[in-house]
Design an enzyme around this catalytic site. Sequence first.
Site, short mmCIF file in Angstrom:
data_model
loop_
_atom_site.label_atom_id
_atom_site.label_comp_id
_atom_site.label_asym_id
_atom_site.label_seq_id
_atom_site.Cartn_x
_atom_site.Cartn_y
_atom_site.Cartn_z
N MET A 294 -3.07 -5.89 -4.22
CA MET A 294 -3.91 -4.73 -4.50
C MET A 294 -3.05 -3.57 -5.01
O MET A 294 -3.47 -2.41 -4.99
CB MET A 294 -4.68 -4.31 -3.25
CG MET A 294 -5.63 -5.41 -2.78
SD MET A 294 -7.02 -4.80 -1.82
CE MET A 294 -6.19 -4.02 -0.47
N HIS B 159 5.48 -2.83 -2.92
CA HIS B 159 6.70 -2.54 -2.15
C HIS B 159 7.52 -3.82 -2.10
O HIS B 159 7.14 -4.83 -2.71
CB HIS B 159 6.32 -2.02 -0.76
CG HIS B 159 5.32 -2.88 -0.04
ND1 HIS B 159 5.61 -4.17 0.37
CD2 HIS B 159 4.02 -2.66 0.30
CE1 HIS B 159 4.54 -4.68 0.97
NE2 HIS B 159 3.56 -3.79 0.92
N HIS C 12 5.85 -7.24 -1.51
CA HIS C 12 5.25 -7.86 -2.70
C HIS C 12 6.33 -8.46 -3.60
O HIS C 12 6.17 -9.57 -4.13
CB HIS C 12 4.48 -6.82 -3.52
CG HIS C 12 3.32 -6.19 -2.80
ND1 HIS C 12 3.30 -4.86 -2.46
CD2 HIS C 12 2.13 -6.69 -2.39
CE1 HIS C 12 2.15 -4.56 -1.86
NE2 HIS C 12 1.42 -5.65 -1.80
N LYS D 270 2.07 -11.33 6.67
CA LYS D 270 1.67 -10.07 7.27
C LYS D 270 0.16 -10.05 7.47
O LYS D 270 -0.34 -9.59 8.48
CB LYS D 270 2.09 -8.90 6.40
CG LYS D 270 1.96 -7.62 7.17
CD LYS D 270 2.04 -6.44 6.29
CE LYS D 270 0.94 -5.52 6.69
NZ LYS D 270 -0.02 -5.29 5.67
N GLN E 181 -5.76 -13.72 6.94
CA GLN E 181 -6.13 -13.90 5.53
C GLN E 181 -5.49 -15.16 4.96
O GLN E 181 -6.14 -15.98 4.31
CB GLN E 181 -5.68 -12.66 4.75
CG GLN E 181 -5.68 -12.82 3.24
CD GLN E 181 -5.27 -11.52 2.55
OE1 GLN E 181 -6.04 -10.58 2.56
NE2 GLN E 181 -4.10 -11.48 1.95
N MET F 28 6.31 -3.78 6.11
CA MET F 28 5.98 -3.02 4.90
C MET F 28 4.51 -3.17 4.58
O MET F 28 3.94 -4.26 4.71
CB MET F 28 6.83 -3.51 3.73
CG MET F 28 8.26 -3.09 3.88
SD MET F 28 9.15 -3.35 2.35
CE MET F 28 10.78 -2.88 2.90
N SER G 230 1.32 -1.15 1.92
CA SER G 230 0.95 -0.08 0.99
C SER G 230 0.41 1.13 1.74
O SER G 230 0.51 2.27 1.29
CB SER G 230 -0.12 -0.58 0.01
OG SER G 230 0.36 -1.73 -0.64
P1 AMP Z 1 -1.90 -6.41 -0.53
O1 AMP Z 1 -1.48 -5.74 -1.80
O2 AMP Z 1 -1.67 -5.58 0.68
O3 AMP Z 1 -3.26 -7.03 -0.62
O4 AMP Z 1 -0.90 -7.62 -0.35
C1 AMP Z 1 -0.72 -8.58 -1.36
C2 AMP Z 1 0.06 -9.74 -0.79
O5 AMP Z 1 1.33 -9.28 -0.34
C3 AMP Z 1 -0.63 -10.37 0.41
O6 AMP Z 1 -0.45 -11.78 0.37
C4 AMP Z 1 0.11 -9.76 1.56
O7 AMP Z 1 0.09 -10.56 2.72
C5 AMP Z 1 1.51 -9.66 1.00
N1 AMP Z 1 2.28 -8.67 1.73
C6 AMP Z 1 1.92 -7.39 2.00
N2 AMP Z 1 2.85 -6.79 2.75
C7 AMP Z 1 3.82 -7.71 2.99
C8 AMP Z 1 5.05 -7.71 3.72
N3 AMP Z 1 5.47 -6.64 4.37
N4 AMP Z 1 5.77 -8.85 3.72
C9 AMP Z 1 5.34 -9.95 3.07
N5 AMP Z 1 4.20 -10.02 2.38
C10 AMP Z 1 3.45 -8.91 2.33
#
Ligand code: AMP
Length: 280
Positions: free
Chosen positions: A30, A34, A37, A149, A153, A184, A186
């Site tokens: 999304m 960081h 990602h 994390k 999901q 980490m 967003s």
């Molecule tokens: P999001 O943008 O938050 O929807 O996350 C996109 C993808 O990145 C998802 O598969 C999350 O689980 C993964 N993600 C987010 N934060 C982390 C993190 N700290 N370590 C590893 N994967 C992450």
Amino acid sequence: MSIETVITSEELHELRAQWAGQKVVLVPTMGALHEGHISLVEKAKALGDRVIVSIFVNPKQFGPREDFATYPRTLAEDVEKLTAAQADAVFLPNASEMYPEGYQTYVVNDVMSLGLCGATRENHFRGVLTVVLKLFNQVKPQAALFGKKDYQQWRLIERMVKDLSLDVAVLGEEIVREKDGLAMSSRNRRLTPEERKVAPQIYKGLEKAHQQYVMGERHRDKLLTTFKQHLAAFKEFNLEYVEVRVQDALQEAEILEKPSVMLVAARLGDVRLIDNIELG
Ligand code: AMP
């Protein structure tokens, strides 16, 4: 080298034709990217020939009282980071193309989605599974990477792939943390300096419970008490849940005989944080 930016389904179709015969790996996000990602992008590069990262703040996975409007959006920086990480393409679908007028079809899991985050975030996982299935259909990747994390999901997506016979390998990758242990996210950038200071206590509590597990404790409730007592010392937190579940199917167990995972959601001010630690 610059990164390919793809917005419409026609552009995506064209790109996929250029990539025929290559192993394509998708990293759905999304945005507000960081290092968590970026670590997924690096894993994806090692795994396939082409890496495509989607950035889409999916309105269907936010409830009416959730933070869709204030979710951080940093597109220019995201594209820079993906270029530096040498992703091949970034897919930026429009909500109007993703959900055309009259949209009415969803993917619903009615077992594993009900507890944990699903208990308070009504329709959240319906939105997640629907958008992920759509991304799979649009991008047609051979593999897709998700972070642990978002543990529930990731497991739900694994289950969807199995249940709907989808031809994509789903992989879960380790959580990337700040130096002080905070997972980490967003959303971390929305923490006040005071909240940011106390935020790593979630992981500290998980580590305490993990330590107890490593020492041989297998009673779920003892491990939960250890976590709760730790977090209770920090009045800033509003604990939404802490639970222990069996790893694959997230079922409950009082005595942990199978590899398990402790999962937490807690609020600091108006920021909702989640984290987890695998036990065994
Ligand atoms: P999001 O943008 O938050 O929807 O996350 C996109 C993808 O990145 C998802 O598969 C999350 O689980 C993964 N993600 C987010 N934060 C982390 C993190 N700290 N370590 C590893 N994967 C992450």
